[in-house]
Design a protein around this motif. Structure first.
Motif, PDB file in Angstrom:
ATOM      1  N   ALA A 127      -4.012 -24.457  38.471  1.00 31.69           N
ATOM      2  CA  ALA A 127      -2.603 -24.844  38.528  1.00 31.69           C
ATOM      3  C   ALA A 127      -1.838 -24.031  39.566  1.00 31.69           C
ATOM      4  O   ALA A 127      -0.932 -24.546  40.235  1.00 31.69           O
ATOM      5  N   ALA A 128      -2.210 -22.756  39.716  1.00 35.83           N
ATOM      6  CA  ALA A 128      -1.520 -21.899  40.687  1.00 35.83           C
ATOM      7  C   ALA A 128      -1.960 -22.191  42.110  1.00 35.83           C
ATOM      8  O   ALA A 128      -1.139 -22.179  43.039  1.00 35.83           O
ATOM      9  N   LEU A 229       0.002 -15.895  37.588  1.00 36.39           N
ATOM     10  CA  LEU A 229       0.649 -16.811  36.633  1.00 36.39           C
ATOM     11  C   LEU A 229       2.092 -17.170  36.998  1.00 36.39           C
ATOM     12  O   LEU A 229       2.490 -18.324  36.813  1.00 36.39           O
ATOM     13  N   PRO A 230       2.915 -16.259  37.503  1.00 40.09           N
ATOM     14  CA  PRO A 230       4.287 -16.639  37.846  1.00 40.09           C
ATOM     15  C   PRO A 230       4.376 -17.699  38.941  1.00 40.09           C
ATOM     16  O   PRO A 230       5.440 -18.307  39.121  1.00 40.09           O
ATOM     17  N   THR A 236       4.008 -26.443  31.468  1.00 44.54           N
ATOM     18  CA  THR A 236       2.897 -25.714  30.851  1.00 44.54           C
ATOM     19  C   THR A 236       3.095 -25.572  29.352  1.00 44.54           C
ATOM     20  O   THR A 236       4.178 -25.206  28.886  1.00 44.54           O
ATOM     21  N   LEU A 237       2.025 -25.864  28.612  1.00 40.48           N
ATOM     22  CA  LEU A 237       2.006 -25.710  27.167  1.00 40.48           C
ATOM     23  C   LEU A 237       0.894 -24.732  26.815  1.00 40.48           C
ATOM     24  O   LEU A 237      -0.249 -24.904  27.252  1.00 40.48           O
ATOM     25  N   VAL A 238       1.222 -23.709  26.039  1.00 41.96           N
ATOM     26  CA  VAL A 238       0.241 -22.719  25.606  1.00 41.96           C
ATOM     27  C   VAL A 238       0.074 -22.841  24.095  1.00 41.96           C
ATOM     28  O   VAL A 238       1.032 -22.674  23.336  1.00 41.96           O
ATOM     29  N   ARG A 258       4.511 -15.222  31.068  1.00 42.23           N
ATOM     30  CA  ARG A 258       4.328 -15.002  32.494  1.00 42.23           C
ATOM     31  C   ARG A 258       4.443 -16.279  33.325  1.00 42.23           C
ATOM     32  O   ARG A 258       4.551 -16.210  34.551  1.00 42.23           O
ATOM     33  N   ILE A 259       4.382 -17.439  32.677  1.00 42.11           N
ATOM     34  CA  ILE A 259       4.471 -18.709  33.403  1.00 42.11           C
ATOM     35  C   ILE A 259       5.883 -19.273  33.234  1.00 42.11           C
ATOM     36  O   ILE A 259       6.320 -19.528  32.112  1.00 42.11           O
ATOM     37  N   PRO A 260       6.611 -19.466  34.320  1.00 40.56           N
ATOM     38  CA  PRO A 260       7.999 -19.940  34.221  1.00 40.56           C
ATOM     39  C   PRO A 260       8.108 -21.244  33.429  1.00 40.56           C
ATOM     40  O   PRO A 260       7.425 -22.226  33.716  1.00 40.56           O
ATOM     41  N   GLY A 261       8.958 -21.232  32.404  1.00 37.49           N
ATOM     42  CA  GLY A 261       9.234 -22.437  31.625  1.00 37.49           C
ATOM     43  C   GLY A 261       8.165 -22.835  30.633  1.00 37.49           C
ATOM     44  O   GLY A 261       8.289 -23.881  29.984  1.00 37.49           O
TER      45      GLY A 261
END
Length: 299
Positions: A127-128, A229-230, A236-238, A258-261
């Motif tokens: 994703a990054a 991660l940023p 994104t769903l964790v 760490r992942i925005p939103g």
């Protein structure tokens, strides 16, 4: 079927038919594509998605790296604790490129990427590093890899270091059953018979412990992911089990921070496995999230 992805021969399963939004499933350490239960796959297909699974490099029916040896896992673990760089035959970023190569081989321009455990780590890199290809990210029972996060419970850590009592199929399966008993979802336990049947099927499909050790070293060498991660910009769903004895819940919470939103959801009674009841719960969260992300996606 096998496809050429990132220069490697990768085994792929493609379910649900073309013309649908694609979900790419990435499995965890030492696990084959069949580690995604058929019920999980079918629920996503029933929700309107085309589901692509693959064996990661060095596992299952995909190309191996036996020529690279296994290294010294104990010594590399010591290096990791000392803050030194772990040496590995390949990286999780290499494995993310394999996953991207699978999409290329199938002519898929965009996909929702769902990863479990180590697969979540690979999905995070994907994703990054390829934001134009990833519509959304779902990270399940995974981690940010940040230093200082809690590790497995002591009894799980001890079991991970134990060797099977023998080299025969029965001893190997029994050893794996004992480990799964420690990390399974306490609210949704599976019988010894169910676990034995599943593990026997998987082992007869492919048994490659050296590949698992090399993947373990790749995880240990992946020290910079907290800084990566940023950069993730997609929805994104964790998801994380609140009873996970292998990768504690704090690891998933740190990932989401760490992942925005990113949205974090803890699953009560879920451990580090995918029994039928957990599959249903997960897809009930995942499917609406994917549909919403698809609706807002602008290629």
């Amino acid at each position: 079927m096998k496809v050429t992805a990132n220069g490697l021969q990768i085994e792929v399963d493609d379910t649900g038919g073309e013309g649908r939004p694609v979900v790419l499933l990435i499995m965890g350490l030492g696990m084959q594509l069949v580690g995604w239960p058929q019920a999980f796959v079918q629920r996503l297909v029933d929700a309107g998605f085309r589901v692509v699974r693959h064996d990661n490099r060095d596992i299952g029916l995909s190309q191996g790296f036996d020529h690279a040896g296994t290294g010294n896992i104990v010594w590399e673990s010591i290096r990791q604790k000392l803050g030194l760089q772990v040496r590995s035959a390949y990286t999780l970023q290499d494995m993310a490129r394999d996953s991207l190569g699978v999409l290329d081989a199938l002519g898929i321009k965009h996909a929702h990427v769902v990863g479990a455990s180590m697969g979540g780590m690979i999905a995070q890199h994907l994703a990054a590093d390829a934001p134009d290809r990833v519509t959304s990210l779902v990270s399940i029972m995974s981690s940010s890899g940040a230093r200082g996060l809690p590790g497995p419970r002591s009894e799980v850590a001890a079991m991970l270091l134990r060797r099977p009592l023998g080299a025969g199929e029965a001893e190997l399966v029994a050893h794996s059953v004992r480990l799964l008993r420690l990390i399974q979802s306490p609210a949704y336990p599976q019988s010894t018979e169910e676990l034995t049947e599943r593990l026997t099927f998987s082992m007869r499909r492919a048994y490659r412990p050296a590949g698992m050790f090399r993947q373990m070293l790749a995880i240990g060498a992946d020290s910079r992911r907290p800084e990566v991660l940023p950069r993730i910009k997609c929805p994104t769903l964790v998801l994380h089990g609140e009873a996970d004895a292998l990768v504690p819940t704090a690891c998933g919470q740190d990932t989401a921070k760490r992942i925005p939103g990113a949205k974090f959801i803890g699953i009560p009674g879920m451990g580090h496995d995918l029994p039928p009841e957990v599959c249903a719960i997960l897809v009930n969260h995942i499917a609406p999230f994917l549909h919403a992300a698809q609706e807002h996606h602008k290629p």
